[in-house]
Motif scaffolding. Sequence first.
Motif, PDB file in Angstrom:
ATOM      1  N   ARG A 131      11.457 -56.161  73.739  1.00 43.75           N
ATOM      2  CA  ARG A 131      10.487 -56.492  72.694  1.00 43.75           C
ATOM      3  C   ARG A 131       9.785 -57.805  72.990  1.00 43.75           C
ATOM      4  O   ARG A 131      10.381 -58.743  73.506  1.00 43.75           O
ATOM      5  CB  ARG A 131      11.191 -56.589  71.338  1.00 43.75           C
ATOM      6  CG  ARG A 131      11.781 -55.289  70.847  1.00 43.75           C
ATOM      7  CD  ARG A 131      12.668 -55.531  69.653  1.00 43.75           C
ATOM      8  NE  ARG A 131      13.217 -54.283  69.119  1.00 43.75           N
ATOM      9  CZ  ARG A 131      14.304 -54.223  68.371  1.00 43.75           C
ATOM     10  NH1 ARG A 131      14.964 -55.326  68.066  1.00 43.75           N
ATOM     11  NH2 ARG A 131      14.740 -53.059  67.927  1.00 43.75           N
ATOM     12  N   ARG A 132       8.527 -57.872  72.632  1.00 46.23           N
ATOM     13  CA  ARG A 132       7.760 -59.113  72.728  1.00 46.23           C
ATOM     14  C   ARG A 132       7.850 -59.809  71.374  1.00 46.23           C
ATOM     15  O   ARG A 132       7.528 -59.224  70.341  1.00 46.23           O
ATOM     16  CB  ARG A 132       6.314 -58.826  73.099  1.00 46.23           C
ATOM     17  CG  ARG A 132       5.467 -60.082  73.335  1.00 46.23           C
ATOM     18  CD  ARG A 132       4.202 -59.726  74.090  1.00 46.23           C
ATOM     19  NE  ARG A 132       3.306 -60.856  74.230  1.00 46.23           N
ATOM     20  CZ  ARG A 132       3.475 -61.843  75.109  1.00 46.23           C
ATOM     21  NH1 ARG A 132       4.510 -61.821  75.921  1.00 46.23           N
ATOM     22  NH2 ARG A 132       2.599 -62.830  75.194  1.00 46.23           N
ATOM     23  N   SER A 133       8.291 -61.056  71.397  1.00 42.42           N
ATOM     24  CA  SER A 133       8.578 -61.772  70.157  1.00 42.42           C
ATOM     25  C   SER A 133       7.572 -62.877  69.880  1.00 42.42           C
ATOM     26  O   SER A 133       7.112 -63.569  70.795  1.00 42.42           O
ATOM     27  CB  SER A 133       9.977 -62.400  70.215  1.00 42.42           C
ATOM     28  OG  SER A 133      10.970 -61.432  70.423  1.00 42.42           O
TER      29      SER A 133
ATOM     30  N   GLN B  37       8.267 -65.796  79.026  1.00 44.22           N
ATOM     31  CA  GLN B  37       7.262 -64.744  79.179  1.00 44.22           C
ATOM     32  C   GLN B  37       7.409 -63.657  78.133  1.00 44.22           C
ATOM     33  O   GLN B  37       6.507 -62.823  77.957  1.00 44.22           O
ATOM     34  CB  GLN B  37       7.338 -64.127  80.584  1.00 44.22           C
ATOM     35  CG  GLN B  37       8.568 -63.279  80.842  1.00 44.22           C
ATOM     36  CD  GLN B  37       9.741 -64.081  81.364  1.00 44.22           C
ATOM     37  OE1 GLN B  37       9.877 -65.283  81.090  1.00 44.22           O
ATOM     38  NE2 GLN B  37      10.604 -63.425  82.131  1.00 44.22           N
ATOM     39  N   HIS B  38       8.519 -63.642  77.414  1.00 49.72           N
ATOM     40  CA  HIS B  38       8.749 -62.637  76.368  1.00 49.72           C
ATOM     41  C   HIS B  38       8.328 -63.135  74.982  1.00 49.72           C
ATOM     42  O   HIS B  38       8.482 -62.404  74.011  1.00 49.72           O
ATOM     43  CB  HIS B  38      10.224 -62.243  76.335  1.00 49.72           C
ATOM     44  CG  HIS B  38      10.721 -61.645  77.614  1.00 49.72           C
ATOM     45  ND1 HIS B  38      10.498 -60.329  77.956  1.00 49.72           N
ATOM     46  CD2 HIS B  38      11.407 -62.205  78.654  1.00 49.72           C
ATOM     47  CE1 HIS B  38      11.047 -60.088  79.144  1.00 49.72           C
ATOM     48  NE2 HIS B  38      11.597 -61.202  79.583  1.00 49.72           N
TER      49      HIS B  38
ATOM     50  N   ALA C  41       5.336 -64.540  72.534  1.00 49.76           N
ATOM     51  CA  ALA C  41       3.876 -64.539  72.408  1.00 49.76           C
ATOM     52  C   ALA C  41       3.336 -65.860  71.879  1.00 49.76           C
ATOM     53  O   ALA C  41       2.144 -66.116  71.980  1.00 49.76           O
ATOM     54  CB  ALA C  41       3.437 -63.405  71.476  1.00 49.76           C
TER      55      ALA C  41
ATOM     56  N   ASP D  70      -1.034 -61.297  67.113  1.00 48.08           N
ATOM     57  CA  ASP D  70      -1.820 -60.141  67.534  1.00 48.08           C
ATOM     58  C   ASP D  70      -0.929 -58.912  67.696  1.00 48.08           C
ATOM     59  O   ASP D  70       0.293 -58.965  67.518  1.00 48.08           O
ATOM     60  CB  ASP D  70      -2.601 -60.436  68.811  1.00 48.08           C
ATOM     61  CG  ASP D  70      -1.706 -60.712  70.019  1.00 48.08           C
ATOM     62  OD1 ASP D  70      -0.649 -60.066  70.151  1.00 48.08           O
ATOM     63  OD2 ASP D  70      -2.075 -61.564  70.854  1.00 48.08           O
ATOM     64  N   SER D  71      -1.522 -57.802  68.050  1.00 47.44           N
ATOM     65  CA  SER D  71      -0.829 -56.519  68.078  1.00 47.44           C
ATOM     66  C   SER D  71       0.181 -56.399  69.216  1.00 47.44           C
ATOM     67  O   SER D  71       0.947 -55.427  69.258  1.00 47.44           O
ATOM     68  CB  SER D  71      -1.843 -55.377  68.184  1.00 47.44           C
ATOM     69  OG  SER D  71      -2.627 -55.509  69.357  1.00 47.44           O
ATOM     70  N   SER D  72       0.220 -57.370  70.129  1.00 41.87           N
ATOM     71  CA  SER D  72       1.196 -57.301  71.218  1.00 41.87           C
ATOM     72  C   SER D  72       2.600 -57.700  70.763  1.00 41.87           C
ATOM     73  O   SER D  72       3.573 -57.481  71.481  1.00 41.87           O
ATOM     74  CB  SER D  72       0.771 -58.217  72.379  1.00 41.87           C
ATOM     75  OG  SER D  72       0.933 -59.586  72.030  1.00 41.87           O
ATOM     76  N   VAL D  73       2.698 -58.284  69.576  1.00 39.28           N
ATOM     77  CA  VAL D  73       3.978 -58.787  69.079  1.00 39.28           C
ATOM     78  C   VAL D  73       4.742 -57.667  68.378  1.00 39.28           C
ATOM     79  O   VAL D  73       4.205 -56.999  67.489  1.00 39.28           O
ATOM     80  CB  VAL D  73       3.763 -59.974  68.124  1.00 39.28           C
ATOM     81  CG1 VAL D  73       5.076 -60.411  67.485  1.00 39.28           C
ATOM     82  CG2 VAL D  73       3.130 -61.140  68.874  1.00 39.28           C
ATOM     83  N   ASP D  74       5.995 -57.473  68.790  1.00 41.79           N
ATOM     84  CA  ASP D  74       6.841 -56.440  68.184  1.00 41.79           C
ATOM     85  C   ASP D  74       7.630 -56.975  66.995  1.00 41.79           C
ATOM     86  O   ASP D  74       7.800 -56.286  65.992  1.00 41.79           O
ATOM     87  CB  ASP D  74       7.819 -55.881  69.224  1.00 41.79           C
ATOM     88  CG  ASP D  74       7.103 -55.236  70.394  1.00 41.79           C
ATOM     89  OD1 ASP D  74       6.288 -54.330  70.154  1.00 41.79           O
ATOM     90  OD2 ASP D  74       7.353 -55.649  71.545  1.00 41.79           O
TER      91      ASP D  74
END
Length: 207
Positions: free
Chosen positions: A108-110, A134-135, A137, A167-171
């Motif tokens: 997951r991107r946090s 890198q994980h 955001a 933004d939408s890249s964050v889980d």
Amino acid sequence: MRIFSVTPIHVGPEELRRRQARYDALLPTGVTLDLADIGPAAPRALDTADEIGASTDAVVAALRTAPAGYDVLLPDCVLDPGVAELRGELPVVGILQLSLGWQVIRGRRSGMVARNEAIAAELSDRASAYGWGQHVAGVEVLGLEVDAIADHARWDAALDSALGRFDSSVDVVINGCSAVPVTSHHPLAVVDPTSLALRLVAAGDAR
């Protein structure tokens, strides 16, 4: 399993009781945690880099003199004070280390939120030191004073506003304070790092 924890700032009896009650409500079955105040020589807030450094030094000293009989030492702070300094010396684990590490394992991107700029910078530094930069955001700043930690309505309002800036890249977003319950109903998932860390510690003991 018995856990010993120490606050990163000097708090009064009422706040210490509130924090202890929060832990008691979150603890998995078979786990106990005793929380101690760091003492009056420590900072009363983490508003600057110098205060964060002084807090880390105080936590390290407190954990080195922790009472005997505990299985795990867990600083009561999402900045993980003392975890790097005491690695290999004492059985110390960190709330950020566990909660962010779990997101990394899950792919997951946090995002993260922090009460102020100094804490935000330290969160970013901790994530990078763990090798997980890198994980992440980014860290959104809530712009709150230390008394907002115990004022859940103020924290929730600032948190909901900050969640809309990712933004939408964050889980998922990690709530950047160990002592604040997560009650946001925003569509973006918010992680209570303390709750997750306790569950992971308990699961590790059940190996």
